[in-house]
Design a protein around this motif. Structure first.
Motif, PDB file in Angstrom:
ATOM      1  N   PRO A   1       0.884  -1.581   0.160  1.00  0.00           N
ATOM      2  CA  PRO A   1       0.005  -0.240  -0.079  1.00  0.00           C
ATOM      3  C   PRO A   1       0.534   1.292   0.202  1.00  0.00           C
ATOM      4  O   PRO A   1       2.219   1.122   0.679  1.00  0.00           O
ATOM      5  CB  PRO A   1      -0.950  -0.014   1.248  1.00  0.00           C
ATOM      6  CG  PRO A   1      -0.968  -1.858   1.598  1.00  0.00           C
ATOM      7  CD  PRO A   1       0.321  -2.368   0.794  1.00  0.00           C
ATOM      8  N   THR A   2       0.185   2.397  -1.011  1.00  0.00           N
ATOM      9  CA  THR A   2       1.427   3.481  -0.897  1.00  0.00           C
ATOM     10  C   THR A   2       1.446   4.098   0.418  1.00  0.00           C
ATOM     11  O   THR A   2       3.040   3.813  -0.061  1.00  0.00           O
ATOM     12  CB  THR A   2       0.130   4.816  -1.076  1.00  0.00           C
ATOM     13  OG1 THR A   2      -0.455   4.170  -2.524  1.00  0.00           O
ATOM     14  CG2 THR A   2       0.812   6.303  -1.650  1.00  0.00           C
ATOM     15  N   ASP A   3       1.555   4.105   1.617  1.00  0.00           N
ATOM     16  CA  ASP A   3       2.088   4.514   2.952  1.00  0.00           C
ATOM     17  C   ASP A   3       3.067   3.244   3.490  1.00  0.00           C
ATOM     18  O   ASP A   3       4.439   3.950   3.826  1.00  0.00           O
ATOM     19  CB  ASP A   3       1.320   4.741   3.670  1.00  0.00           C
ATOM     20  CG  ASP A   3       0.063   5.467   4.173  1.00  0.00           C
ATOM     21  OD1 ASP A   3       0.306   6.650   3.090  1.00  0.00           O
ATOM     22  OD2 ASP A   3      -0.880   6.311   4.514  1.00  0.00           O
ATOM     23  N   TRP A   4       3.343   2.451   3.172  1.00  0.00           N
ATOM     24  CA  TRP A   4       4.226   1.619   3.165  1.00  0.00           C
ATOM     25  C   TRP A   4       5.473   0.850   2.058  1.00  0.00           C
ATOM     26  O   TRP A   4       6.153   1.346   2.813  1.00  0.00           O
ATOM     27  CB  TRP A   4       3.505  -0.101   3.706  1.00  0.00           C
ATOM     28  CG  TRP A   4       2.535   0.159   4.496  1.00  0.00           C
ATOM     29  CD1 TRP A   4       1.217  -0.101   5.126  1.00  0.00           C
ATOM     30  CD2 TRP A   4       3.375  -0.396   5.860  1.00  0.00           C
ATOM     31  NE1 TRP A   4       1.172  -0.126   5.627  1.00  0.00           N
ATOM     32  CE2 TRP A   4       1.951  -0.732   6.846  1.00  0.00           C
ATOM     33  CE3 TRP A   4       4.887  -0.273   6.203  1.00  0.00           C
ATOM     34  CZ2 TRP A   4       2.286  -0.683   7.785  1.00  0.00           C
ATOM     35  CZ3 TRP A   4       4.412  -1.131   8.344  1.00  0.00           C
ATOM     36  CH2 TRP A   4       3.330  -1.137   8.806  1.00  0.00           C
ATOM     37  N   ARG A   5       4.401   1.468   0.767  1.00  0.00           N
ATOM     38  CA  ARG A   5       5.834   1.773   0.003  1.00  0.00           C
ATOM     39  C   ARG A   5       6.453   2.810   0.169  1.00  0.00           C
ATOM     40  O   ARG A   5       7.914   2.604  -0.332  1.00  0.00           O
ATOM     41  CB  ARG A   5       5.003   2.021  -1.260  1.00  0.00           C
ATOM     42  CG  ARG A   5       5.591   1.850  -2.486  1.00  0.00           C
ATOM     43  CD  ARG A   5       6.305   0.939  -3.370  1.00  0.00           C
ATOM     44  NE  ARG A   5       7.775   1.353  -4.139  1.00  0.00           N
ATOM     45  CZ  ARG A   5       8.680   1.942  -3.577  1.00  0.00           C
ATOM     46  NH1 ARG A   5       9.231   1.585  -2.431  1.00  0.00           N
ATOM     47  NH2 ARG A   5       9.894   1.532  -5.087  1.00  0.00           N
TER      48      ARG A   5
END
Length: 397
Positions: free
Chosen positions: A351-355
């Motif tokens: 997911p974007t935040d983790w990426r």
């Protein structure tokens, strides 16, 4: 008489707390340890414990223990013991509720898979992961990451099983310290070479008592072993026989509950007597004397310790190694390994935040971020994520 006035001199007194890493005004209505407990209860990680398992995968049945129900049982036992010993039951409660926050999905199977996957990097340890959750991964407050809990709560989460510096492995080698604990202690010294305070020691014993007894209950109700199989197990077999003799017509469901209730009572009684004896032997005048005593003050007598080991051996052979659990845990390990390997090789699938946090593929940073992501999953979410990533018939949203 207030709780503080009733505490023993060697208990952890809220007014003498070493405080928090980030200074905050004190609450007008709660002690610092009560505030810690409340922050833990309101955390996202605590809510997720409802769908993380102890032994069985979450969908196996609604009546089996989860990490949440286990934590509540540990809390009840720890509070009762601390109250009798005049220790700080608020701190014990906070520790009991926080002790499993770092556990990944699928119980020990998930933990073993992450340990295997992180071995080439900086390792995985559920206590260290709990510390990461409460000091970094919870992002709720405007002024800091984590929950900014008191020093005593952080110490208890990390050291409830004993000192970390000087611990040895088989062959006399020193056990490596988890990186998360080393990194945090560099800025906020948790005194890794001493025992934790008495409340943390009691919480660790309460964990043991709750775990053993609810596994008897869950194992019997799951049909992994029978009441007759328990007959030769010290302490347990005689208690079941005693209940059966007292209530010849009792049904098995009530028999199990009554016997488990009595076993818990016997273990708690032994813990109270032995801990009281050890405290009298140490003759502490402050909590510092407990930390530097050289051995835990909370524990079972030699007889109860033998009973505890015999029960663990029985459960290991008849429950944890049962073929039904072996099949289930094998699937769980494969699922966690596959998720880890895919995300580390292709962090753009996160997911974007983790990426954004993951960095380059197959790097230490990517491995750590992926581990944080997977360890925070519930059983149900991990299964859904696996299907989204590996089943071409499932939408990737």
């Amino acid at each position: 008489m207030t709780l503080a006035e009733n505490l023993a001199p060697w208990a952890s007194h809220a007014q003498a707390s070493r405080g928090r890493l980030y200074s905050e005004p004190e609450s007008k209505t709660r002690t610092c340890f009560q505030r810690d407990r409340d922050r833990i209860i309101h955390s996202a990680a605590f809510r997720r414990l409802e769908y993380k398992t102890q032994v069985f995968v979450n969908h196996e049945g609604d009546f089996f223990r989860t990490r949440l129900t286990h934590s509540l049982e540990v809390s009840q036992i720890a509070r009762s013991v601390c109250r009798s010993l005049r220790l700080n039951e608020d701190l014990a409660e906070a520790l009991a509720l926080a002790h499993d926050l770092g556990h990944p999905p699928f119980g020990h199977a998930g933990e073993e898979a992450l340990q295997e996957m992180m071995q080439p990097y900086d390792g995985f340890d559920h206590n260290a992961q709990s510390l990461r959750v409460i000091t970094r991964l919870e992002r709720r407050y405007a002024d800091f990451d984590g929950l900014n809990l008191t020093w005593e709560t952080l110490e208890g989460v990390v050291k409830h099983n004993g000192p970390l510096i000087g611990a040895t492995l088989a062959g006399g080698k020193h056990a490596p310290l988890p990186a998360a604990i080393v990194d945090y202690s560099r800025d906020h010294d948790l005194m890794l070479d001493t025992h934790a305070g008495p409340e943390a020691q009691v919480a660790a014993m309460a964990d043991d008592i709750a775990y053993n007894n609810h596994d008897i209950d869950d194992g019997l109700r799951a049909g992994l072993f029978t009441i007759a199989d328990l007959a030769a197990v010290p302490l347990v077999g005689p208690v079941f026989a005693e209940v059966r003799a007292a209530y010849p017509r009792i049904d098995d469901s009530r028999l199990i509950h009554e016997a488990v209730r009595r076993i818990i009572g016997l273990m708690v009684g032994d813990l109270l007597a032995e801990t009281g004896r050890r405290i009298a032997e140490v003759a502490p005048t402050s909590v510092a004397d407990i930390r530097t005593a050289g051995a835990p003050v909370a524990g079972f007598s030699a007889t109860m310790r033998d009973n505890d080991m015999a029960l663990k051996a029985f459960l290991r052979q008849n429950m944890y190694r049962h073929y039904k659990l072996n099949r289930m845990t094998s699937k769980a390990r494969r699922l966690v390994r596959d998720l880890f390997q895919l995300f580390v090789a292709e962090p753009e699938c996160l997911p974007t935040d983790w990426r954004r946090r993951a960095g380059a593929p197959k790097s230490l940073q990517a491995a750590r971020v992926v581990t944080d992501y997977i360890a925070g999953m519930t059983d149900r979410f991990a299964g859904d994520e696996y299907r989204r990533l590996f089943d071409v018939q499932t939408r990737a949203s």
